[in-house]
Design an enzyme around this catalytic site. Structure first.
Site, PDB file in Angstrom:
ATOM      1  N   GLU A   1       0.872  -1.375  -0.042  1.00 39.53           N
ATOM      2  CA  GLU A   1      -0.038   0.171  -0.143  1.00 39.53           C
ATOM      3  C   GLU A   1       0.894   1.350   0.050  1.00 39.53           C
ATOM      4  OE1 GLU A   1      -3.506   0.030   0.468  1.00 39.53           O
ATOM      5  OE2 GLU A   1      -3.644  -1.932  -0.312  1.00 39.53           O
TER       6      GLU A   1
ATOM      7  N   HIS B   1      -4.550   1.812   7.417  1.00 44.92           N
ATOM      8  CA  HIS B   1      -3.073   1.753   6.939  1.00 44.92           C
ATOM      9  C   HIS B   1      -2.368   2.264   8.412  1.00 44.92           C
ATOM     10  CE1 HIS B   1      -4.402   2.815   2.654  1.00 44.92           C
ATOM     11  NE2 HIS B   1      -3.764   1.652   2.741  1.00 44.92           N
TER      12      HIS B   1
ATOM     13  N   CYS C   1      -2.893  11.357   3.742  1.00 43.64           N
ATOM     14  CA  CYS C   1      -2.946  10.442   2.671  1.00 43.64           C
ATOM     15  C   CYS C   1      -2.929  11.112   1.512  1.00 43.64           C
ATOM     16  CB  CYS C   1      -4.762  10.104   2.717  1.00 43.64           C
ATOM     17  SG  CYS C   1      -5.178   8.983   4.221  1.00 43.64           S
TER      18      CYS C   1
HETATM   19  O1  SUG Z   1      -7.832   2.945   0.156  1.00 43.78           O
HETATM   20  N1  SUG Z   1     -10.538   5.080   0.160  1.00 43.78           N
HETATM   21  C1  SUG Z   1      -9.142   4.809   0.363  1.00 43.78           C
HETATM   22  C2  SUG Z   1      -8.756   5.834   1.526  1.00 43.78           C
HETATM   23  C3  SUG Z   1      -7.231   5.737   1.367  1.00 43.78           C
HETATM   24  C4  SUG Z   1      -6.463   6.590   2.649  1.00 43.78           C
HETATM   25  N2  SUG Z   1      -5.094   6.433   2.369  1.00 43.78           N
HETATM   26  C5  SUG Z   1      -4.109   6.424   3.268  1.00 43.78           C
HETATM   27  N3  SUG Z   1      -4.633   6.271   4.762  1.00 43.78           N
HETATM   28  N4  SUG Z   1      -2.850   6.661   3.120  1.00 43.78           N
HETATM   29  C6  SUG Z   1      -8.767   3.348   0.725  1.00 43.78           C
HETATM   30  O2  SUG Z   1      -9.531   2.798   1.545  1.00 43.78           O
HETATM   31  C7  SUG Z   1     -12.569   4.726  -0.757  1.00 43.78           C
HETATM   32  C8  SUG Z   1     -13.383   4.556  -2.023  1.00 43.78           C
HETATM   33  C9  SUG Z   1     -14.862   4.594  -1.949  1.00 43.78           C
HETATM   34  O3  SUG Z   1     -15.302   4.059  -1.142  1.00 43.78           O
HETATM   35  O4  SUG Z   1     -15.326   5.173  -2.951  1.00 43.78           O
HETATM   36  C10 SUG Z   1     -11.354   4.260  -0.732  1.00 43.78           C
HETATM   37  O5  SUG Z   1     -10.482   3.640  -1.855  1.00 43.78           O
END
Ligand code: SUG
Length: 448
Positions: free
Chosen positions: A174, A250, A371
């Site tokens: 990730e 994460h 993020c």
């Molecule tokens: O991978 N949300 C992302 C959020 C990522 C956040 N990044 C970090 N913490 N570095 C994920 O879960 C949601 C998309 C949706 O539901 O439409 C989403 O992919």
């Protein structure tokens, strides 16, 4: 030589929507199917970039993905013209259309892991695009991510790019969301900190019971090998599986590191004491003085951390050596978190100031300030070798704001994703964007 941490923020794409696609990410699940505001989302992100630029930090921008991803839908068997592909997917498999429209590439902390030249064997800055293979909608990002990073960091004398790891759960990666780096100065050798949620091959490591652990130990080790990191310059730590089960999908939802400082929650890791001792001794070997700031669960619970995104903050070094924390508005709204932050900044420690940003559109899908950015530590020569089109300046901010105002909708719900007009709008917008950012052809619709 001078060196910097440059924050490259993801530009929110024109199909930003709440698809409920990320099991284990509480915000994504609880805001599923709400209508979104892509224009506001993009402008909120740009406002953060502008504010950091104006505070004197080096700021860059990372382009979004092509969405809807028609090529991905074709790989799943939908055929005909591009408009027919979308129409058929909407009729037969709406969740797949939603996944092919996700604006999740805006969370560029997940785009790649980056090792600065001071840490790597060949003294180049190394990038490994993340396979993000825990979620289908994210697993389709890395080919375009690699092209965009390649167009931003094209100079092979200074930058080395690695393809994403094998696309299987055992190498679930990730990116920088589970990586931090400790150092005295950005241009000096440091200690890279890899946090994993489970091991794919060694069952002595416990795994969460409810939600997926996205990052494996084996993926982190492979990235460290690809980047040519010294064993003495790497620390691996396991994330506490119990917090993953509480929505900490994460490490950057429960800890953040910068310079010589790790800011973390008491429940973030397993074997915390030995991990801190290893960080301390390895950083000392490169002349650094490791410091940790532990937030006790009695002050802030894991649930508070997940809801407020206290740790998904940007910890930034100021010229006088003190640090600034960039937090989302949700931290101010949580009484315990806000009280903690007041005491932190008045305690005489290194973290002296907190700045609050409205990133609600991103937060509703589980993405806070940290993020939204990919950190790249660069020395002066390397910074000069970056494609200048992606470095934020007042004129670029003006062009990107006008571009968003011109092309983005201010309301998007699931049914809108089936509109063939949206596909045309997105392609027109992205074509113009590649010219603004001087990226050349990076999107499938531009190269196929
Ligand atoms: O991978 N949300 C992302 C959020 C990522 C956040 N990044 C970090 N913490 N570095 C994920 O879960 C949601 C998309 C949706 O539901 O439409 C989403 O992919």
């Amino acid at each position: 030589m001078k060196s910097y941490e440059v924050n490259f923020d993801g530009l929110v794409g024109p199909t930003h929507n709440y698809g409920g696609l990320s099991y284990g990410n509480v915000a994504s699940q609880s805001n599923s199917q709400q209508s979104s505001n892509p224009k506001e989302a993009a402008l909120q992100g740009l406002a953060k970039m502008k504010a950091l630029m104006e505070m004197g930090f080096q700021q860059g921008v990372l382009a979004p993905q092509e969405r809807p991803d028609v090529a991905a839908l074709r790989r799943l068997g939908f055929s005909g013209t591009d408009a027919q592909v979308i129409e058929r997917a909407a009729k037969e498999a709406m969740p797949l259309l939603v996944a092919s429209c996700s604006a999740s590439s805006m969370w560029v902390a997940n785009a790649a892991t980056v090792s600065p030249s001071a840490d790597t064997a060949d003294c180049r800055v190394h990038f490994t695009a993340a396979n993000l293979n825990c979620k289908y909608h994210r697993s389709i990002e890395h080919p375009t991510t690699s092209r965009v990073l390649g167009a931003m960091f094209a100079n092979q004398q200074h930058f080395a790019h690695h393809a994403a790891l094998p696309a299987v759960a055992q190498f679930g990666d990730e990116g920088a969301a589970n990586h931090a780096r400790f150092c005295r100065e950005y241009g000096e050798a440091g200690v890279e900190f890899f946090v994993f949620g489970r091991s794919a091959f060694d069952n002595r490591f416990p795994a969460p019971q409810k939600y997926p652990a996205r990052q494996t130990l084996e993926a982190s080790q492979a990235v460290a090998r690809l980047h040519g990191l010294r064993d003495e310059g790497v620390v691996y730590a396991q994330q506490n599986p119990n917090v993953i089960d509480q929505g900490v999908f994460h490490n950057d939802v429960i800890a953040v590191g910068n310079g010589e400082v790790l800011f973390y929650h008491e429940d973030a890791f397993l074997d915390t004491e030995s991990m801190l001792a290893e960080l301390q001794s390895k950083l000392a070997k490169v002349g650094g003085n490791f410091q940790s700031v532990c937030v006790p669960r009695s002050a802030v619970t894991v649930d508070d951390a997940v809801r407020s995104y206290l740790f998904n903050s940007q910890l930034l070094s100021r010229p006088d050596g003190s640090m600034l924390l960039i937090v989302p508005q949700e931290c101010q709204a949580n009484e315990r978190v806000w009280t903690y932050l007041q005491s932190l900044t008045s305690s005489g420690g290194l973290i002296r100031e907190v700045k609050v940003f409205d990133l609600k559109q991103s937060m509703q899908n589980g993405g806070g300030p940290a993020c939204l950015r990919l950190r790249v530590a660069l020395n002066e020569t390397e910074l000069a070798a970056v494609n200048p089109g992606v470095i934020m300046t007042p004129p670029l901010y003006g062009s990107l704001t006008a571009w968003v105002e011109k092309h983005y909708r201010d309301r998007l719900s699931e049914t809108d994703l089936a509109d063939p007009q949206l596909l045309l709008e997105c392609r027109t917008a992205l074509d113009e964007l590649t010219q603004i950012l001087k990226l050349g052809a990076v999107y499938p619709f531009q190269i196929n």
